[in-house]
Design an enzyme around this catalytic site. Sequence first.
Site, PDB file in Angstrom:
ATOM      1  N   CYS A 154      -4.789   2.433  -3.548  1.00 50.63           N
ATOM      2  CA  CYS A 154      -3.539   3.000  -2.982  1.00 50.63           C
ATOM      3  C   CYS A 154      -2.373   2.048  -3.180  1.00 50.63           C
ATOM      4  CB  CYS A 154      -3.704   3.351  -1.503  1.00 50.63           C
ATOM      5  SG  CYS A 154      -4.967   4.561  -1.209  1.00 50.63           S
ATOM      6  N   HIS A 203       0.877  -1.180   0.000  1.00 53.86           N
ATOM      7  CA  HIS A 203       0.000   0.000   0.000  1.00 53.86           C
ATOM      8  C   HIS A 203       0.916   1.233   0.000  1.00 53.86           C
ATOM      9  CE1 HIS A 203      -2.748   3.008   1.781  1.00 53.86           C
ATOM     10  NE2 HIS A 203      -3.755   2.183   1.522  1.00 53.86           N
ATOM     11  N   ASP A 206       3.509  -4.202   7.940  1.00 54.64           N
ATOM     12  CA  ASP A 206       2.240  -3.495   7.847  1.00 54.64           C
ATOM     13  C   ASP A 206       1.127  -4.513   8.116  1.00 54.64           C
ATOM     14  OD1 ASP A 206      -0.120  -2.335   7.051  1.00 54.64           O
ATOM     15  OD2 ASP A 206       0.686  -1.440   5.224  1.00 54.64           O
TER      16      ASP A 206
HETATM   17  N1  PLP Z   1      -1.597  -0.602   4.678  1.00 51.68           N
HETATM   18  C1  PLP Z   1      -2.509  -1.385   4.128  1.00 51.68           C
HETATM   19  C2  PLP Z   1      -2.126  -2.788   3.714  1.00 51.68           C
HETATM   20  C3  PLP Z   1      -3.814  -0.918   3.931  1.00 51.68           C
HETATM   21  O1  PLP Z   1      -4.723  -1.714   3.373  1.00 51.68           O
HETATM   22  C4  PLP Z   1      -4.125   0.403   4.333  1.00 51.68           C
HETATM   23  C5  PLP Z   1      -5.473   0.946   4.091  1.00 51.68           C
HETATM   24  O2  PLP Z   1      -6.200   0.504   3.251  1.00 51.68           O
HETATM   25  C6  PLP Z   1      -3.134   1.166   4.926  1.00 51.68           C
HETATM   26  C7  PLP Z   1      -1.887   0.650   5.089  1.00 51.68           C
HETATM   27  C8  PLP Z   1      -3.415   2.548   5.406  1.00 51.68           C
HETATM   28  O3  PLP Z   1      -4.319   2.499   6.480  1.00 51.68           O
HETATM   29  P1  PLP Z   1      -4.895   3.844   7.078  1.00 51.68           P
HETATM   30  O4  PLP Z   1      -5.547   4.578   5.956  1.00 51.68           O
HETATM   31  O5  PLP Z   1      -5.862   3.374   8.110  1.00 51.68           O
HETATM   32  O6  PLP Z   1      -3.750   4.588   7.643  1.00 51.68           O
END
Ligand code: PLP
Length: 395
Positions: free
Chosen positions: A352, A111, A188
């Site tokens: 994203c 992401h 993550d």
């Molecule tokens: N990492 C992953 C794998 C995600 O799916 C997301 C959000 O979709 C994020 C990070 C970012 O999360 P947040 O928007 O809650 O900070």
Amino acid sequence: MHKQDFPLLTNTPTVYLDSAASAQKPQSVLAAMDTFYRTYYANVHRGQCHIAAQATDLYERARRTIAAFIHAEPDTVVFTKSTTESINLVAAGYERLLRAGDEVLVCIAEHHANFVPWQQACLRSDATFKTFGITSDGTIDMADFNAQLSPRTKIVAVAQLGNVLGVANPVREIVAAAHAVGARVLVDGAQSCAHMPVNVKDLDCDFFAFSGHKLYGPTGIGVLYGKAEALSELPPYQFGGDMIRHVSVAETTFAEVPAKFEAGTPPFVEAVGLAAAVDYVQDIGMETIAEHEQNLTSLLCQGLSDIPGLTMLGDGSLKKGIVTFNVAGIHPADIAFALTQDNICVRVGHHCAMPVHARFHQDVSLRVSFGLYNEPADVATFLTSLHKTISLFGG
Ligand code: PLP
């Protein structure tokens, strides 16, 4: 399963298949936050009055609940506002620690929240930003990872479960290899922590980040776990109240972790809401949730397998709760719009994660993602509506 616990899903005809973006909230989370505001609300860590003491106690109790959920010690759990902020906190620290010649190694399927902060930290520190690839089934290309890893690698960043491919990555193996060359690993956990049991001790990762809102908790609360020594070598991320030991005109000294990283009024009501969410999923059992979502995923992949022109990103048999695809000749936004007419919520876009879409030669895709509240009937409703849409477009 347990749909009756989620007011939005019982009060509206919504078929919610977008839990990877954000999950719905059970009644117990709403009640915990409502009770807090009505009964104990006062700022934490500062007040002497009885409600401030109760609020502080609930906040720190929430930290213990959430730490236990990921098998961490409470003082290694920092509250942030999101996964994004947790990762930025670590990357901003590394921006100061990295030197020219150092390397940061990130999976291509990340992401943007676990990609761009590292890219920018490298730009600002003159370190080298490197990526490792994935194979066409959506698994990490371990040969590529091992080839890119070197004693110059200072940090590796990888998701436990990808938000596009829905494939669980071999984090333990990656951590062991990274540690062997002296690199730290940030995992993550934004997607994994809602779909599978998480044990940071077992993973042996140095950092682990996740968001409350994807775990049936409120928005505005995130978690950063870090090994004590990994967190203590990072500089503070923000400055202000609550994160200091002593301030004078000449200098400021900082509080110990986790306070060092919690400048200002923290999201304490949200922390208590997240603890209620953790209690809720633990009552059901993460193994039970994982098995339930695996069954839904298999059912969906089976239903998609005979659709002509459908291309799935990655191998359906490896997916856990997240399925992403395109249908030839129909823009996914048109499909999503048609599904909305049947009250079905899915997500369309690059999610994203542009680099992984480029890897699969796609600009965008349609993503179905499950939560514990989804049922086989939701899969059937989705498939019926999808077939209807495809035939409307002449497919
Ligand atoms: N990492 C992953 C794998 C995600 O799916 C997301 C959000 O979709 C994020 C990070 C970012 O999360 P947040 O928007 O809650 O900070």
